[in-house]
Design an enzyme around this catalytic site. Structure first.
Site, mmCIF file in Angstrom:
data_model
loop_
_atom_site.group_PDB
_atom_site.id
_atom_site.type_symbol
_atom_site.label_atom_id
_atom_site.label_comp_id
_atom_site.label_asym_id
_atom_site.label_seq_id
_atom_site.Cartn_x
_atom_site.Cartn_y
_atom_site.Cartn_z
ATOM 1 N N GLU A 1 2.122 -5.208 11.194
ATOM 2 C CA GLU A 1 1.475 -3.894 11.201
ATOM 3 C C GLU A 1 2.192 -3.016 12.229
ATOM 4 O O GLU A 1 2.166 -3.296 13.424
ATOM 5 C CB GLU A 1 -0.011 -4.030 11.547
ATOM 6 C CG GLU A 1 -0.812 -4.856 10.555
ATOM 7 C CD GLU A 1 -1.164 -4.087 9.275
ATOM 8 O OE1 GLU A 1 -0.892 -2.870 9.221
ATOM 9 O OE2 GLU A 1 -1.710 -4.716 8.347
ATOM 10 N N HIS B 1 3.778 -3.445 7.020
ATOM 11 C CA HIS B 1 2.682 -2.514 6.739
ATOM 12 C C HIS B 1 2.533 -1.525 7.888
ATOM 13 O O HIS B 1 3.143 -1.672 8.945
ATOM 14 C CB HIS B 1 1.353 -3.271 6.595
ATOM 15 C CG HIS B 1 1.204 -4.033 5.326
ATOM 16 N ND1 HIS B 1 0.314 -3.674 4.329
ATOM 17 C CD2 HIS B 1 1.829 -5.153 4.880
ATOM 18 C CE1 HIS B 1 0.395 -4.539 3.331
ATOM 19 N NE2 HIS B 1 1.309 -5.445 3.644
ATOM 20 N N GLU C 1 1.785 3.659 3.105
ATOM 21 C CA GLU C 1 2.346 3.057 4.317
ATOM 22 C C GLU C 1 3.868 3.126 4.225
ATOM 23 O O GLU C 1 4.528 2.193 3.774
ATOM 24 C CB GLU C 1 1.833 1.623 4.474
ATOM 25 C CG GLU C 1 0.304 1.576 4.590
ATOM 26 C CD GLU C 1 -0.256 0.169 4.700
ATOM 27 O OE1 GLU C 1 0.546 -0.793 4.783
ATOM 28 O OE2 GLU C 1 -1.493 0.023 4.704
ATOM 29 N N HIS D 1 0.867 -1.188 0.000
ATOM 30 C CA HIS D 1 0.000 0.000 0.000
ATOM 31 C C HIS D 1 0.902 1.237 0.000
ATOM 32 O O HIS D 1 1.782 1.375 0.850
ATOM 33 C CB HIS D 1 -0.914 0.004 1.228
ATOM 34 C CG HIS D 1 -1.867 -1.145 1.262
ATOM 35 N ND1 HIS D 1 -2.040 -1.944 2.374
ATOM 36 C CD2 HIS D 1 -2.701 -1.635 0.314
ATOM 37 C CE1 HIS D 1 -2.945 -2.871 2.107
ATOM 38 N NE2 HIS D 1 -3.359 -2.709 0.865
#
Length: 322
Positions: free
Chosen positions: A210, A147, A56, A53
């Site tokens: 994450e 991410h 990010e 993405h």
């Protein structure tokens, strides 16, 4: 190749596409694709990916610093590594994706999306992993996909692990804890993520990490993730990391909330944090005459997003594991 990130963001092809580093050889394989091979024979292969993405950016900056340390010789390489910056065009534009979410496309699912740069890139990355894992004698295969989350979280750093038919190896889970992950989420069903693809097709030990919240380049406080960066440095160098004194909490996915039409309503506001708890019977979402409620005593939400395209996931509901 000490300007890999800059080349990726500019879409520039380097004049020299292979060379020597400090104890390793490097090859530029294409935009956002860099292979590193130690001079000494190794039987461990690692995918380090970020930027699937494009908004990010913290993990991308983290990988850039790791590459700088490798090229300077301050970090020793003991794995074959494929560095992947997943969505170069979205990274350059500072947006999540240009057309469609690539992290729903892997495992051939890109064929069901309208053709775009992202579908072509997903196919390219699938082929790149196939080539990488097929080269050499590989005993250990890891994939760490870095991410950041769209919204805040009760756990600043957490991992999401794909559905897997075999038990997870203890040393892999222990490393995730040593990397500062406060929680691990275990999927129970297949999906279109990059990590599910590498796990399903190549048997890799894979995890989506994450790390904080999505911010533009230059606005990230990487000190928040120093423990993760240190663990990655130790991993690349073959140094055993100390086990976390507080092992990550464990959750499993018990249901998925999917938006099917414009009638969909998710009853969570923009301030709802990842891992917010909901009691049994709580109404989570409605769509026409369909109601989604909490069915366990307590469930925790992950990735709530009412604005996804129709047919996509608007959230996951989790339960805590003992």
């Amino acid at each position: 190749m000490d300007n890999f990130l800059a080349l990726t963001l500019s879409g520039t092809t380097p004049r020299v596409t292979q060379g020597k580093g400090a104890g390793f050889r490097w090859r530029w394989l294409g935009h956002g694709l860099l292979e590193l091979t130690p001079d000494a024979p190794v039987d461990r292969a690692l995918i380090l990916s970020a930027g699937i993405h494009g908004n990010e950016t913290a993990p991308v900056e983290m990988l850039d610093k790791l590459l700088s340390a490798l090229y300077s010789g301050s970090l020793t390489l003991t794995w074959r590594v494929l560095v992947v910056l997943g969505n170069p065009q979205a990274l350059a534009a500072g947006i999540r994706y240009c057309h469609s979410d690539m992290n729903r496309m892997f495992g051939g699912r890109w064929q069901s999306f309208a053709e775009s740069d992202e579908t072509r890139r997903a196919r390219e990355l699938e082929l790149s992993l196939d080539t990488f894992f097929s080269s050499g004698q590989v005993r250990v295969r890891w994939h760490l996909d870095l991410h950041t989350a769209i919204r805040g979280s009760h756990h600043l750093r957490f991992g999401v692990l794909p559905q897997r038919d075999r038990p997870w190896e203890a040393d892999f889970l222990a490393w995730l804890g040593a990397a500062g992950l406060e929680a691990l989420v275990f999927h129970q069903a297949p999906g279109g993520t990059f990590t599910h693809f590498s796990s399903e097709h190549f048997g890799a030990l894979s995890c989506t990490l994450e790390l904080g919240k999505a911010l533009p380049f230059g606005q990230n406080d990487l000190t928040q993730f120093s423990v993760t960066s240190q663990a990655l440095s130790a991993l690349l160098s073959g140094i055993e990391t100390s086990t976390s004194s507080s092992p990550p909490l464990r959750y499993r996915v018990v249901s998925q909330i999917t938006r099917h039409s414009d009638k969909f309503a998710l009853y969570m506001d923009a301030q709802t944090l990842n891992f917010t708890a909901f009691a049994k019977g709580t109404l989570l979402a409605e769509e026409g005459d369909k109601r989604v409620t909490v069915t366990h005593d307590v469930e925790y939400v992950l990735f709530p997003n009412p604005s996804v395209a129709c047919g996509l996931r608007a959230g996951l509901m989790l339960e805590r594991l003992p």
